[in-house]
Design an enzyme around this catalytic site. Structure first.
Site, PDB file in Angstrom:
ATOM      1  N   THR A  14       0.838  -1.207   0.000  1.00 34.33           N
ATOM      2  CA  THR A  14       0.000   0.000   0.000  1.00 34.33           C
ATOM      3  C   THR A  14       0.872   1.257   0.000  1.00 34.33           C
ATOM      4  O   THR A  14       0.599   2.218  -0.731  1.00 34.33           O
ATOM      5  CB  THR A  14      -0.931   0.010   1.218  1.00 34.33           C
ATOM      6  N   SER A  38       2.169  -9.133  -2.774  1.00 32.17           N
ATOM      7  CA  SER A  38       0.916  -8.643  -2.217  1.00 32.17           C
ATOM      8  C   SER A  38      -0.129  -9.735  -2.374  1.00 32.17           C
ATOM      9  O   SER A  38      -0.436 -10.144  -3.498  1.00 32.17           O
ATOM     10  CB  SER A  38       0.460  -7.365  -2.930  1.00 32.17           C
ATOM     11  N   ASN A  41      -4.012 -12.194   2.598  1.00 29.11           N
ATOM     12  CA  ASN A  41      -3.671 -12.976   3.793  1.00 29.11           C
ATOM     13  C   ASN A  41      -4.906 -13.570   4.456  1.00 29.11           C
ATOM     14  O   ASN A  41      -4.896 -14.722   4.893  1.00 29.11           O
ATOM     15  CB  ASN A  41      -2.901 -12.074   4.765  1.00 29.11           C
ATOM     16  N   CYS A  42      -5.979 -12.792   4.531  1.00 30.64           N
ATOM     17  CA  CYS A  42      -7.181 -13.245   5.228  1.00 30.64           C
ATOM     18  C   CYS A  42      -7.935 -14.321   4.450  1.00 30.64           C
ATOM     19  O   CYS A  42      -8.833 -14.972   4.998  1.00 30.64           O
ATOM     20  CB  CYS A  42      -8.112 -12.061   5.495  1.00 30.64           C
ATOM     21  N   TYR A 278      10.425   4.792   8.619  1.00 32.36           N
ATOM     22  CA  TYR A 278       9.025   4.653   9.013  1.00 32.36           C
ATOM     23  C   TYR A 278       8.719   3.168   9.245  1.00 32.36           C
ATOM     24  O   TYR A 278       9.403   2.301   8.709  1.00 32.36           O
ATOM     25  CB  TYR A 278       8.098   5.210   7.935  1.00 32.36           C
ATOM     26  N   GLY A 281       2.143  -1.485   9.826  1.00 33.50           N
ATOM     27  CA  GLY A 281       1.632  -2.849   9.855  1.00 33.50           C
ATOM     28  C   GLY A 281       1.813  -3.544  11.196  1.00 33.50           C
ATOM     29  O   GLY A 281       1.953  -2.913  12.253  1.00 33.50           O
ATOM     30  N   TYR A 425     -34.295   1.589   6.855  1.00 36.52           N
ATOM     31  CA  TYR A 425     -35.242   0.565   7.280  1.00 36.52           C
ATOM     32  C   TYR A 425     -36.162   0.161   6.136  1.00 36.52           C
ATOM     33  O   TYR A 425     -36.742   0.989   5.450  1.00 36.52           O
ATOM     34  CB  TYR A 425     -36.102   1.044   8.452  1.00 36.52           C
TER      35      TYR A 425
END
Length: 560
Positions: A14, A38, A41-42, A278, A281, A425
């Site tokens: 990113t 990249s 992962n999930c 920097y 993550g 609704y």
């Protein structure tokens, strides 16, 4: 300007893409130790289970596509081994042949992620024991199953990856045992909210064993035994999933300041103790949004945001990361498990004077076909009514409500604010009073003194009277021994049967009818408490009742 990014996936990739969008002339290099720059992962457990069938679908960007679209030099199977901060160089090793070279930088972004925690136990080096963190791990597990045709698996750990892997291995046809050292699965949940999850897992064929401490492993002729204090569990393969730890070795060895759990200390701009470096993550220490305390939140959402913010600041845009609240959601067969903000453990840890409410609601209007049940727990700060956290388990609509509550926490909303939310609704989607609105009403009633609340842990065994206000039919299906039974619609005529010198702990199925009963009784001189969650909560947590998938009425039952 030359920017070197150590690590890809959510944070590093990113950051690199954002850098290119902000600066077309920058030289950008990513160093990634795995073979994938990249990836999703999930989504890894779902490839193992066959929900995702295309290996290529797990890869969001390849080095070639990253180069073509963003003109980023993405180098895989290479590892940063040291940082010379004085000369602003990084020593890099090619994992394919072991050769090394040096790369300079003007700005450096560390996104090394986290590594699976592997306990130092006897037998842990067995090839029949695996972890699941990278694409390579996924393929290894998938190929092991294809090659060896295991019929059973034991999973150590009941967090996100543990539960997702348990579901997917079960769907793959394996017999699955899950060993959890603690009292409940899913650490973001409180024990009471996890109780229906335990029942549901067992209903779906997972052999769940709580308070099962693994002390080692032993290979057998055809499998592996996870040794425990209570005897152990033998299976054809094992997966260890007990959590992750920040991958901060490189930062520590280069002299960067570290914080909580050894994570890399950063400021709100994601800058480390070195102004030209920097960190983003899972390896970065961040701020807890609610308390302002330092913490670590190893989730993809925060990592993406941090990568973007680091890139902004490198390019002169003063973006700030204002903290995370750990919002998460998990699919377990047909159940959704979601949370945001604090549970009771964290609220206590950070010293908040809190209480909570429990609601059982339908995902949409029950008269419209297909409504499903959702159970909601909302923590709030006493006095102010500020929302501190929420947990939801259910079979439809849980993800929608947790996102609303996550937004409410972010905005510093109180219970009164929840009552005023103008939410969409229509009968196929919600009720005129959405469960989020209802949570606000219940909390507001407590804060303004319209009703006093008690929890079952306080009511059971107290020197008082437990009053069941459900219908005769509900009472006969199951009730608490020793409870008085007066249905709500008879309460005015029969209240003289109740003592005025004792506290009356009033419950129905979920809390609505008992609230009405409390309003009647309190205005007639009785000291009464509405028991949060009602009998439905008691049945699930104490008696292990199976969670209902069907949408319940406003009182937590189809029969009111």
């Amino acid at each position: 300007m030359k920017v070197l990014v150590i690590g890809g996936v959510a944070g590093g990739a990113t950051a690199a893409a954002r850098l290119r969008r902000l600066d077309e002339n920058a030289e950008i290099i990513i160093i990634e130790r795995s073979g994938y720059i990249s990836y999703a992962n999930c989504g890894l457990p779902y490839y193992i289970g066959g929900e995702i069938t295309d290996r290529g679908a797990l890869t969001l960007q390849s080095p070639e596509s990253f180069k073509k679209r963003f003109r980023v030099d993405a180098r895989v199977k290479q590892k940063a081994v040291s940082i010379d901060r004085a000369s602003k160089t990084v020593r890099i090793r090619r994992l394919t042949d072991g050769t090394e070279y040096t790369e300079s930088y003007d700005k450096l972004i560390l996104s090394p992620g986290a590594h699976p925690i592997v306990p130092d136990l006897p037998g842990i080096d067995s090839k029949k024991i695996m972890t699941l963190r990278t694409v390579e791990d996924t393929f290894k597990i998938y190929d092991y199953i294809a090659e060896h045709s295991p019929r059973s698996a034991v999973i150590i750990g009941g967090g996100f990856i543990g539960l997702e892997t348990a579901e997917n291995l079960k769907n793959r046809g394996l017999s699955v045992t899950l060993l959890q050292r603690g009292r409940h699965v899913m650490p973001p949940l409180d024990e009471d909210m996890a109780a229906p999850v335990h029942t549901y897992m067992r209903k779906n064929g997972i052999d769940l064993r709580l308070r099962s401490n693994v002390t080692g492993f032993k290979e057998t002729e055809n499998g592996i035994t996870a040794l425990t204090d209570d005897g152990g569990s033998t299976a054809d393969m094992a997966i260890v999933s007990i959590g992750v730890a920040p991958e901060s070795t490189l930062a520590r060895e280069s002299g960067l300041e570290l914080g909580v759990k050894g994570a890399i200390t950063v400021d709100t701009h994601m800058r480390t103790s070195d102004k030209d470096i920097y960190a983003v993550g899972d390896a970065a220490e961040i701020t807890d949004f609610i308390s302002g305390k330092k913490t670590v939140v190893p989730l993809a959402g925060p990592a993406n945001k941090q990568g973007r913010i680091a890139a902004d600041n490198i390019c002169g845009i003063g973006s700030e990361y204002k903290g995370a609240q750990g919002s998460s959601v998990l699919k377990l067969f047909d159940m959704t498990i979601a949370s945001t903000g604090y549970n009771e453990k964290t609220a206590s840890l950070y010293g908040f004077d809190y209480d909570y409410v429990l609601l059982t609601s339908a995902s949409h209007a029950t008269y419209y076909p297909g409504s499903k049940s959702i159970n909601v727990k909302v923590l709030f700060e006493k006095g102010t009514g500020r929302i501190l956290g929420a947990q939801i388990i259910g079979f439809d609509g849980a993800d929608k409500r947790i996102d609303v509550l996550a937004t409410a926490i972010r905005a510093g909303m109180t219970a009164a604010d929840l009552t005023e939310l103008d939410l969409a609704y229509a009968p196929p989607y919600s009720s005129a009073k959405d469960p989020v609105n209802m949570a606000g009403y219940v909390i507001e009633n407590i804060i303004t003194g319209k009703v006093k609340q008690a929890h079952w842990k306080d009511a059971l065994g107290a020197d008082g009277v437990i009053l069941d206000t459900r219908t005769d039919f509900e009472y006969e299906r199951g009730h608490i021994d020793g409870a008085m039974h007066i249905p709500l619609d008879s309460i005015r005529e029969r209240m003289s049967e109740l003592p005025k010198d004792k506290t009356i702990y009033v419950h129905c199925q979920s809390g609505l009818r008992s609230y009405i009963a409390c309003r009647i009784l309190s205005q007639n001189g009785y000291d009464c408490r509405n028991v949060a969650g009602g009998y439905g909560y008691y049945a699930a947590v104490v008696n292990g009742a199976e969670p209902s998938e069907d949408g319940t009425g406003p009182c937590g039952s189809k029969v009111n």
